[in-house]
Design a protein around this motif. Structure first.
Motif, PDB file in Angstrom:
ATOM      1  N   TYR A 122       0.913  -1.173  -0.113  1.00 27.61           N
ATOM      2  CA  TYR A 122       0.148   0.007  -0.012  1.00 27.61           C
ATOM      3  C   TYR A 122       0.991   1.227   0.089  1.00 27.61           C
ATOM      4  CZ  TYR A 122      -3.457  -3.356   1.507  1.00 27.61           C
ATOM      5  OH  TYR A 122      -4.370  -4.805   1.827  1.00 27.61           O
ATOM      6  N   VAL A 123       1.997   1.319   0.861  1.00 26.12           N
ATOM      7  CA  VAL A 123       2.840   2.362   0.822  1.00 26.12           C
ATOM      8  C   VAL A 123       3.651   2.644  -0.456  1.00 26.12           C
ATOM      9  CG1 VAL A 123       4.919   3.256   1.845  1.00 26.12           C
ATOM     10  CG2 VAL A 123       3.484   2.317   3.283  1.00 26.12           C
ATOM     11  N   ASN A 124       3.705   1.418  -1.160  1.00 28.81           N
ATOM     12  CA  ASN A 124       4.249   1.518  -2.520  1.00 28.81           C
ATOM     13  C   ASN A 124       3.207   2.444  -3.657  1.00 28.81           C
ATOM     14  OD1 ASN A 124       6.513   0.025  -1.948  1.00 28.81           O
ATOM     15  ND2 ASN A 124       6.140  -1.418  -3.708  1.00 28.81           N
ATOM     16  N   TYR A 125       2.083   2.608  -3.186  1.00 30.72           N
ATOM     17  CA  TYR A 125       1.300   3.451  -4.156  1.00 30.72           C
ATOM     18  C   TYR A 125       1.604   4.839  -4.155  1.00 30.72           C
ATOM     19  CZ  TYR A 125      -3.234   5.602  -5.236  1.00 30.72           C
ATOM     20  OH  TYR A 125      -4.056   6.765  -5.862  1.00 30.72           O
ATOM     21  N   TRP A 126       2.195   5.315  -3.107  1.00 36.53           N
ATOM     22  CA  TRP A 126       2.776   6.757  -2.969  1.00 36.53           C
ATOM     23  C   TRP A 126       4.062   6.932  -3.278  1.00 36.53           C
ATOM     24  CZ3 TRP A 126      -0.513   5.535   1.562  1.00 36.53           C
ATOM     25  CH2 TRP A 126      -1.757   6.016   1.311  1.00 36.53           C
ATOM     26  N   PHE A 127       5.077   5.867  -2.755  1.00 34.48           N
ATOM     27  CA  PHE A 127       6.523   5.987  -2.763  1.00 34.48           C
ATOM     28  C   PHE A 127       6.982   4.528  -3.406  1.00 34.48           C
ATOM     29  CE2 PHE A 127       5.039   8.015   0.926  1.00 34.48           C
ATOM     30  CZ  PHE A 127       5.383   9.313   0.824  1.00 34.48           C
ATOM     31  N   PRO A 128       6.750   4.485  -4.753  1.00 36.08           N
ATOM     32  CA  PRO A 128       7.339   3.332  -5.384  1.00 36.08           C
ATOM     33  C   PRO A 128       8.809   2.840  -5.319  1.00 36.08           C
ATOM     34  CG  PRO A 128       6.600   5.079  -7.111  1.00 36.08           C
ATOM     35  CD  PRO A 128       6.056   5.301  -5.627  1.00 36.08           C
ATOM     36  N   GLU A 129       9.360   4.198  -5.277  1.00 38.27           N
ATOM     37  CA  GLU A 129      11.113   3.940  -5.049  1.00 38.27           C
ATOM     38  C   GLU A 129      11.641   3.375  -4.075  1.00 38.27           C
ATOM     39  OE1 GLU A 129       9.854   7.816  -3.251  1.00 38.27           O
ATOM     40  OE2 GLU A 129       9.362   6.778  -4.995  1.00 38.27           O
ATOM     41  N   ILE A 130      10.523   3.238  -2.783  1.00 36.79           N
ATOM     42  CA  ILE A 130      11.076   2.974  -1.626  1.00 36.79           C
ATOM     43  C   ILE A 130      10.944   1.270  -1.745  1.00 36.79           C
ATOM     44  CG2 ILE A 130      10.850   2.466   0.904  1.00 36.79           C
ATOM     45  CD1 ILE A 130       9.789   5.282   0.954  1.00 36.79           C
ATOM     46  N   PRO A 131      12.153   0.359  -1.555  1.00 40.32           N
ATOM     47  CA  PRO A 131      11.963  -1.170  -1.493  1.00 40.32           C
ATOM     48  C   PRO A 131      10.773  -1.492  -0.439  1.00 40.32           C
ATOM     49  CG  PRO A 131      14.098  -0.214  -1.411  1.00 40.32           C
ATOM     50  CD  PRO A 131      13.234   1.017  -1.260  1.00 40.32           C
ATOM     51  N   GLN A 132      10.120  -2.662  -0.938  1.00 43.36           N
ATOM     52  CA  GLN A 132       9.038  -3.122  -0.335  1.00 43.36           C
ATOM     53  C   GLN A 132       9.598  -3.727   1.093  1.00 43.36           C
ATOM     54  OE1 GLN A 132       5.963  -5.151  -2.804  1.00 43.36           O
ATOM     55  NE2 GLN A 132       5.871  -6.672  -1.131  1.00 43.36           N
ATOM     56  N   TRP A 133      10.620  -4.294   1.166  1.00 44.66           N
ATOM     57  CA  TRP A 133      11.137  -5.083   2.443  1.00 44.66           C
ATOM     58  C   TRP A 133      11.454  -3.875   3.628  1.00 44.66           C
ATOM     59  CZ3 TRP A 133      16.020  -4.128   4.635  1.00 44.66           C
ATOM     60  CH2 TRP A 133      16.861  -3.592   3.631  1.00 44.66           C
ATOM     61  N   VAL A 134      12.079  -2.744   2.897  1.00 45.18           N
ATOM     62  CA  VAL A 134      12.253  -1.575   3.872  1.00 45.18           C
ATOM     63  C   VAL A 134      11.046  -0.980   4.727  1.00 45.18           C
ATOM     64  CG1 VAL A 134      13.084   0.722   4.016  1.00 45.18           C
ATOM     65  CG2 VAL A 134      14.275  -0.827   2.618  1.00 45.18           C
ATOM     66  N   THR A 135       9.992  -0.854   3.901  1.00 46.98           N
ATOM     67  CA  THR A 135       8.657  -0.220   4.444  1.00 46.98           C
ATOM     68  C   THR A 135       8.235  -1.361   5.737  1.00 46.98           C
ATOM     69  OG1 THR A 135       8.103   0.612   2.390  1.00 46.98           O
ATOM     70  CG2 THR A 135       6.343   0.522   4.100  1.00 46.98           C
ATOM     71  N   ALA A 136       8.211  -2.735   5.155  1.00 44.66           N
ATOM     72  CA  ALA A 136       7.713  -3.768   6.190  1.00 44.66           C
ATOM     73  C   ALA A 136       8.319  -3.765   7.527  1.00 44.66           C
ATOM     74  CB  ALA A 136       7.781  -5.070   5.264  1.00 44.66           C
ATOM     75  N   LEU A 137       9.748  -3.589   7.291  1.00 38.50           N
ATOM     76  CA  LEU A 137      10.628  -3.714   8.400  1.00 38.50           C
ATOM     77  C   LEU A 137      10.225  -2.456   9.381  1.00 38.50           C
ATOM     78  CD1 LEU A 137      13.229  -4.859   9.818  1.00 38.50           C
ATOM     79  CD2 LEU A 137      14.554  -3.792   8.645  1.00 38.50           C
ATOM     80  N   VAL A 138      10.096  -1.266   8.639  1.00 43.19           N
ATOM     81  CA  VAL A 138       9.805  -0.012   9.751  1.00 43.19           C
ATOM     82  C   VAL A 138       8.592  -0.273  10.282  1.00 43.19           C
ATOM     83  CG1 VAL A 138       9.271   2.389   9.383  1.00 43.19           C
ATOM     84  CG2 VAL A 138      11.328   1.478   8.107  1.00 43.19           C
ATOM     85  N   PHE A 139       7.672  -0.559   9.462  1.00 45.76           N
ATOM     86  CA  PHE A 139       6.167  -0.809  10.408  1.00 45.76           C
ATOM     87  C   PHE A 139       6.550  -1.862  11.286  1.00 45.76           C
ATOM     88  CE2 PHE A 139       3.892   0.247   6.489  1.00 45.76           C
ATOM     89  CZ  PHE A 139       3.668   1.607   6.931  1.00 45.76           C
ATOM     90  N   LEU A 140       7.344  -3.104  11.005  1.00 44.11           N
ATOM     91  CA  LEU A 140       7.385  -4.109  12.271  1.00 44.11           C
ATOM     92  C   LEU A 140       8.247  -3.591  13.214  1.00 44.11           C
ATOM     93  CD1 LEU A 140       7.098  -7.343  12.400  1.00 44.11           C
ATOM     94  CD2 LEU A 140       9.535  -7.312  11.904  1.00 44.11           C
ATOM     95  N   LEU A 141       9.215  -2.614  13.116  1.00 40.59           N
ATOM     96  CA  LEU A 141       9.893  -2.225  14.346  1.00 40.59           C
ATOM     97  C   LEU A 141       9.011  -1.294  15.174  1.00 40.59           C
ATOM     98  CD1 LEU A 141      13.724  -1.802  12.766  1.00 40.59           C
ATOM     99  CD2 LEU A 141      12.612  -3.536  14.184  1.00 40.59           C
ATOM    100  N   VAL A 142       8.234  -0.343  14.289  1.00 43.26           N
ATOM    101  CA  VAL A 142       7.558   0.865  14.935  1.00 43.26           C
ATOM    102  C   VAL A 142       6.359   0.051  16.113  1.00 43.26           C
ATOM    103  CG1 VAL A 142       5.926   2.771  14.626  1.00 43.26           C
ATOM    104  CG2 VAL A 142       7.894   2.465  13.593  1.00 43.26           C
ATOM    105  N   LEU A 143       5.697  -0.721  15.415  1.00 46.80           N
ATOM    106  CA  LEU A 143       4.531  -1.438  16.285  1.00 46.80           C
ATOM    107  C   LEU A 143       5.134  -2.636  17.412  1.00 46.80           C
ATOM    108  CD1 LEU A 143       2.247  -2.344  13.207  1.00 46.80           C
ATOM    109  CD2 LEU A 143       2.029  -0.403  14.881  1.00 46.80           C
ATOM    110  N   PHE A 144       6.357  -2.811  17.012  1.00 46.05           N
ATOM    111  CA  PHE A 144       7.147  -3.756  18.134  1.00 46.05           C
ATOM    112  C   PHE A 144       7.395  -2.899  19.396  1.00 46.05           C
ATOM    113  CE2 PHE A 144      11.323  -5.536  19.506  1.00 46.05           C
ATOM    114  CZ  PHE A 144      10.923  -6.611  20.394  1.00 46.05           C
TER     115      PHE A 144
END
Length: 474
Positions: A122-144
């Motif tokens: 879903y984040v790729n919709y706005w920021f396609p240049e950001i690698p998918q795994w980076v976004t997933a990792l950031v969300f994982l760490l913030v919620l953790f």
């Protein structure tokens, strides 16, 4: 069933902070009933069943209410965190508590895998240049981090996630009703209630095809039982839990049945397809500027909400298993902020593996993860219902005190819900695409069976039925 003697005087404090207020428990219950299954999954199901999908959501909603009232009666009899495993342990025996606890943990870990990957897409919709795994990792760490800080912060995050979802759905319903009533927007000329039956009838693909969507519909309702896990950390479970459960019918009627009815009146069912959110399609048809971006944000919120809930519940379930000697003792420890930090950490590591797997495996594997979560959820619901039936039998025989929140119809509604869930399991077995989850569950059951035999050989006392303990409330 063996009589269970309960001594409320000897009960231990469980150690959790009762930091979830009524406002937060209400929103956790509402948020649990609105997820990615509705926002995205409904598109494929509309294509399969047409307008009759509304009836499938309503039918499943009635069954979910039966399940939640059964759980509510058990919760007010004995409010405990990790409730389903504890009731399975008390009424069906230690093995069922062990199996249910670990299976619920599996459900949330695989759901977390799916939701993190979805959020990155879903984040790729706005920021396609950001690698998918980076976004997933950031969300994982913030919620953790949020889950480690305190249960209050978890509740607050879940409250605002739920507010976004609820506001978006109500907005969609109001706008859709406006289109139907006043005929404005580009959808005004074709919007009509008759769209529900004008294109090959209410069951355009036949009743059989409609029934086949029930497995997807049930996935959309996964997590409504999360309110039961909050019992050990609710400020006033006797008041907040019945209120949260009793408002379930109107939430289902409004957010599922109501929203889908309005959408299918505004947009013909033939215009929906798999992989496209019906909400995005409806906003596009009405012609609302940035409609797709708005819905994308809401769906992102739904995915993060689900992952947040997963981290919360897995930590609590591992602690419940450790308390019963069915998981390593290290999971029993609470951090200085009264959260089961080690259990949350281990669960997050497994969710992190899922991010990697979902990044490299084909798209179909994503669907497999969802079907495994559904199968694990059905098992959890079945254990709630069977435990309720056994509890009512014990109450009728005078062996246990009656709950202050009895389910309407007693055990009869639980039997109806059990039959329905077994029927849905049969549908899963019949469908070639989803059948794979039953093979996975069979492998999971075999692994747990081996684990139980090892547990029994090392510590036979753990595998014996013990007295139920009441936790002090408040």
């Amino acid at each position: 069933m063996t009589s269970v003697q309960v001594d409320t005087e000897k009960a231990p404090e469980e150690g959790y902070e009762r930091g979830l207020g009524s406002r937060q428990v209400q929103m956790i219950a509402i948020g649990g009933a609105i997820g990615v299954g509705l926002f995205l999954g409904a598109g494929a199901n509309i294509a399969k069943a047409g307008p009759s999908l509304i009836l499938m959501y309503a039918l499943a909603g009635v069954i979910i209410f039966f399940i939640m009232r059964a759980l509510g009666e058990l919760l007010l009899y004995r409010p405990v965190s990790g409730s389903f495993a504890e009731y399975s342990r008390e009424f069906l025996g230690p093995f069922f508590g062990y199996f249910t606890g670990w299976t619920y943990w599996l459900m949330w870990v695989v759901t977390g895998m799916a939701e993190l990957t979805a959020a990155a897409i879903y984040v790729n919709y706005w920021f396609p240049e950001i690698p998918q795994w980076v976004t997933a990792l950031v969300f994982l760490l913030v919620l953790f981090a949020a889950n480690l800080i305190s249960v209050k912060l978890f509740g607050e995050i879940e409250f605002w996630f739920s507010m976004v979802k609820v506001t978006a759905l109500i907005g969609m319903i109001v706008i859709g009703l406006g289109v139907l009533t006043f005929g404005f927007s580009s959808a005004g000329d074709t919007a009509a209630v008759s769209n529900l039956w004008a294109f090959d009838g209410f069951f355009p693909k036949g009743v059989g095809s409609s029934l086949m969507t029930l497995q997807g519909v049930m996935f959309a309702y996964l997590a409504v039982e999360l309110v039961g896990v909050t019992a050990g950390e609710s400020e006033n479970p006797e008041k907040t839990l019945p209120k949260a459960i009793n408002t379930l019918p109107w939430r289902i009627a409004l957010f599922y049945v109501g929203a889908l009815t309005v959408i299918l009146c505004v947009v013909k069912w033939t215009e929906f397809s798999e992989g496209v959110s019906p909400f995005v399609a409806a906003f596009a048809k009405i012609g609302i500027p940035a409609g797709a971006a708005i819905v994308n944000f809401v769906v992102l919120t739904a995915a993060l909400s689900s992952c947040n809930s997963g981290m919360y519940s897995t930590g609590r379930m591992l602690r419940n298993l450790a308390d019963s000697g069915e998981a390593p003792a290290v999971f029993k420890k609470l951090s200085s902020t009264k959260t089961p930090a080690f259990g949350i950490t281990i669960s997050v590591l497994f969710m992190g593996i899922g991010v990697i797997l979902n990044y490299i495996v084909p798209e179909k594997a994503f669907g497999y993860v969802v079907s495994v979560a559904t199968a694990a959820g059905i098992w959890t619901w079945l254990m709630i219902l069977v435990s309720h039936v056994r509890y009512r039998r014990a109450v009728d025989a005078g062996r246990l005190p009656a709950s202050s929140f009895p389910a309407p119809g007693g055990a009869k509604c639980s039997w109806v819900a059990i039959a329905f869930l077994l029927f849905v399991t049969g549908i899963i077995a019949y469908d070639a695409d989803s059948r794979v989850c039953l093979y996975v569950m069979a492998g999971w059951a075999a692994a747990l069976g081996i684990g139980w035999l090892v547990l029994k050989s090392r510590n036979p006392e753990v595998t014996q039925r013990r007295e139920a303990e009441f936790e002090k409330v408040g």
